[in-house]
Design a protein around this motif. Structure first.
Motif, mmCIF file in Angstrom:
data_model
loop_
_atom_site.group_PDB
_atom_site.id
_atom_site.type_symbol
_atom_site.label_atom_id
_atom_site.label_comp_id
_atom_site.label_asym_id
_atom_site.label_seq_id
_atom_site.Cartn_x
_atom_site.Cartn_y
_atom_site.Cartn_z
ATOM 1 N N UNK A 66 0.690 -1.062 0.165
ATOM 2 C CA UNK A 66 -0.016 -0.153 0.000
ATOM 3 C C UNK A 66 0.898 1.213 -0.024
ATOM 4 N N UNK A 67 0.581 2.150 -1.107
ATOM 5 C CA UNK A 67 1.497 3.319 -1.012
ATOM 6 C C UNK A 67 0.736 4.423 -1.219
ATOM 7 N N UNK A 68 1.196 5.741 -1.410
ATOM 8 C CA UNK A 68 0.327 6.934 -1.758
ATOM 9 C C UNK A 68 0.939 7.307 -3.135
ATOM 10 N N UNK A 69 1.471 6.566 -3.778
ATOM 11 C CA UNK A 69 1.927 6.991 -5.316
ATOM 12 C C UNK A 69 2.388 5.888 -6.272
ATOM 13 N N UNK A 70 2.189 6.139 -7.432
ATOM 14 C CA UNK A 70 2.929 5.066 -8.176
ATOM 15 C C UNK A 70 4.059 4.685 -8.189
ATOM 16 N N UNK A 71 4.253 3.282 -8.196
ATOM 17 C CA UNK A 71 5.481 2.789 -8.004
ATOM 18 C C UNK A 71 5.804 1.610 -9.300
ATOM 19 N N UNK A 72 7.240 1.508 -9.620
ATOM 20 C CA UNK A 72 7.347 0.441 -10.397
ATOM 21 C C UNK A 72 7.704 -0.868 -9.625
ATOM 22 N N UNK A 73 6.732 -1.589 -9.910
ATOM 23 C CA UNK A 73 6.689 -2.948 -9.167
ATOM 24 C C UNK A 73 6.252 -4.075 -9.722
ATOM 25 N N UNK A 74 6.962 -5.153 -9.531
ATOM 26 C CA UNK A 74 6.757 -6.649 -9.983
ATOM 27 C C UNK A 74 5.572 -7.311 -9.408
ATOM 28 N N UNK A 75 5.095 -6.661 -8.151
ATOM 29 C CA UNK A 75 3.967 -7.278 -7.587
ATOM 30 C C UNK A 75 2.832 -6.371 -7.339
ATOM 31 N N UNK A 76 1.465 -6.576 -6.925
ATOM 32 C CA UNK A 76 0.226 -5.970 -6.689
ATOM 33 C C UNK A 76 0.603 -4.755 -5.855
ATOM 34 N N UNK A 77 -0.075 -3.414 -6.241
ATOM 35 C CA UNK A 77 -0.144 -2.515 -4.813
ATOM 36 C C UNK A 77 -1.462 -1.608 -4.987
ATOM 37 N N UNK A 78 -1.495 -1.086 -3.898
ATOM 38 C CA UNK A 78 -2.769 -0.158 -3.818
ATOM 39 C C UNK A 78 -2.337 1.047 -3.427
ATOM 40 N N UNK A 79 -2.774 2.110 -4.541
ATOM 41 C CA UNK A 79 -2.502 3.517 -4.158
ATOM 42 C C UNK A 79 -3.636 4.288 -3.240
ATOM 43 N N UNK A 80 -3.231 4.608 -2.357
ATOM 44 C CA UNK A 80 -4.386 5.443 -1.226
ATOM 45 C C UNK A 80 -3.936 6.950 -0.938
ATOM 46 N N UNK A 81 -4.729 7.730 -0.651
ATOM 47 C CA UNK A 81 -4.317 9.072 -0.441
ATOM 48 C C UNK A 81 -3.595 9.255 0.937
ATOM 49 N N UNK A 82 -3.727 8.368 1.710
ATOM 50 C CA UNK A 82 -2.886 8.386 3.139
ATOM 51 C C UNK A 82 -2.714 7.087 3.518
ATOM 52 N N UNK A 83 -1.347 6.511 3.776
ATOM 53 C CA UNK A 83 -1.310 5.332 4.065
ATOM 54 C C UNK A 83 -1.305 5.086 5.813
ATOM 55 N N UNK A 84 -1.313 6.015 6.479
ATOM 56 C CA UNK A 84 -1.637 6.055 7.769
ATOM 57 C C UNK A 84 -3.060 5.641 7.944
ATOM 58 N N UNK A 85 -3.927 6.579 7.310
ATOM 59 C CA UNK A 85 -5.329 6.417 7.432
ATOM 60 C C UNK A 85 -5.745 4.966 7.001
ATOM 61 N N UNK A 86 -5.161 4.508 5.875
ATOM 62 C CA UNK A 86 -5.379 3.412 5.400
ATOM 63 C C UNK A 86 -5.272 2.162 6.416
ATOM 64 N N UNK A 87 -4.093 2.194 7.124
ATOM 65 C CA UNK A 87 -3.958 1.377 8.174
ATOM 66 C C UNK A 87 -4.893 1.365 9.165
ATOM 67 N N UNK A 88 -5.415 2.381 9.603
ATOM 68 C CA UNK A 88 -6.575 2.608 10.706
ATOM 69 C C UNK A 88 -8.121 2.036 9.996
#
Length: 271
Positions: A66-88
């Motif tokens: 889970x990230x707040x930006x696009x990344x170059x990755x070979x695995x799945x990822x989720x973009x959220x506005x705020x990663x700390x809020x996402x954790x909660x």
């Protein structure tokens, strides 16, 4: 935690999923704790940014990010506005799915001692989770709740704060069945300026008490009048050193908890 699909996690966090919709069995914010099927959440704070450790997390074998930006990755990822809020958000969802009975403990001092005593009693007969060390802030509380499994009947969660708004946030995530305010005393005044400020902050734990919830209050606390509206129509137990004649002594026989011995120990903790 219980297994969750990345699609479900994306829905919970209002995030955007890139890659395959795989099943996650573990969530971590620490690259040192990554195991198979782990979702790594890259938290970003004022003095740190775990996005710099994403490559390390992938190298360690995490299955998604889970990230707040696009990344170059070979695995799945989720973009959220705020990663700390996402954790909660994920922790709150898990709390509601499993729906254990939760005792949330706050106060100016003595929280950890009461938490440890309560947990030691409950875990003798039941599967429980409880706050480890001092993980009682906006990151530690969600991390604690993410440990919930279907077999857990109870959770003992310590709620701490250094600044206004923190108890409100973590109480909303926790949604306790029992709320204990151990005391109001001179601590963290740099964030709250006065005892009144501390009392208002601690009382936020009462705002998210589950229906038919129980409140346990120290009558010796300062500015109790601030809590009047929030404890209206709630089941209340009091304890005190100074106001013994007004105290309902804590011989609790709650159906889902027997914590009377722990609560009686509060007499010594608040001295």
């Amino acid at each position: 935690m219980i297994p969750m699909s990345l699609k479900k996690i994306a829905n919970i966090t209002n995030g955007l999923l890139f890659g395959k919709n795989i099943i996650i069995n573990n969530i971590s914010i620490n690259t040192k704790e990554i195991i198979p099927n782990t979702l790594f959440i890259a938290l970003k704070g004022k003095q740190f940014d775990a996005h710099f450790f994403i490559k390390e997390a992938i190298k360690k074998g995490c299955s998604a990010i889970i990230t707040n930006r696009k990344i170059i990755s070979c695995i799945s990822y989720i973009i959220v506005e705020d990663t700390t809020i996402a954790l909660g958000q994920i922790a709150a969802c898990l709390r509601n799915i499993i729906n254990p009975k939760i005792l949330a403990i706050t106060g100016s001092c003595g929280k950890t001692s009461v938490k440890e005593m309560t947990a030691s009693i409950l875990k003798k007969k039941h599967n429980i989770i409880y706050t480890i060390n001092n993980q009682n802030n906006h990151i530690g509380v969600p991390i604690t709740l993410l440990k919930l499994k279907k077999t857990d009947k109870y959770a003992v969660v310590e709620l701490g704060t250094n600044n206004p708004g923190e108890i409100d946030y973590i109480s909303k995530i926790t949604q306790p069945n029992i709320a204990l305010i151990n005391n109001i005393y001179y601590s963290h005044l740099e964030g709250f300026k006065s005892l009144l400020g501390i009392s208002k902050e601690k009382s936020e734990i009462l705002s998210y008490l589950k229906n038919k919830g129980t409140v346990i209050i120290n009558l010796d606390s300062h500015h109790l009048s601030q809590w009047t509206k929030k404890i209206k129509n709630k089941k209340i137990f009091y304890f005190s050193i100074k106001k013994k004649k007004k105290v309902i002594f804590l011989l609790l026989t709650l159906k889902f908890m027997q914590i009377k011995h722990v609560l009686l120990c509060i007499h010594h903790l608040v001295q």
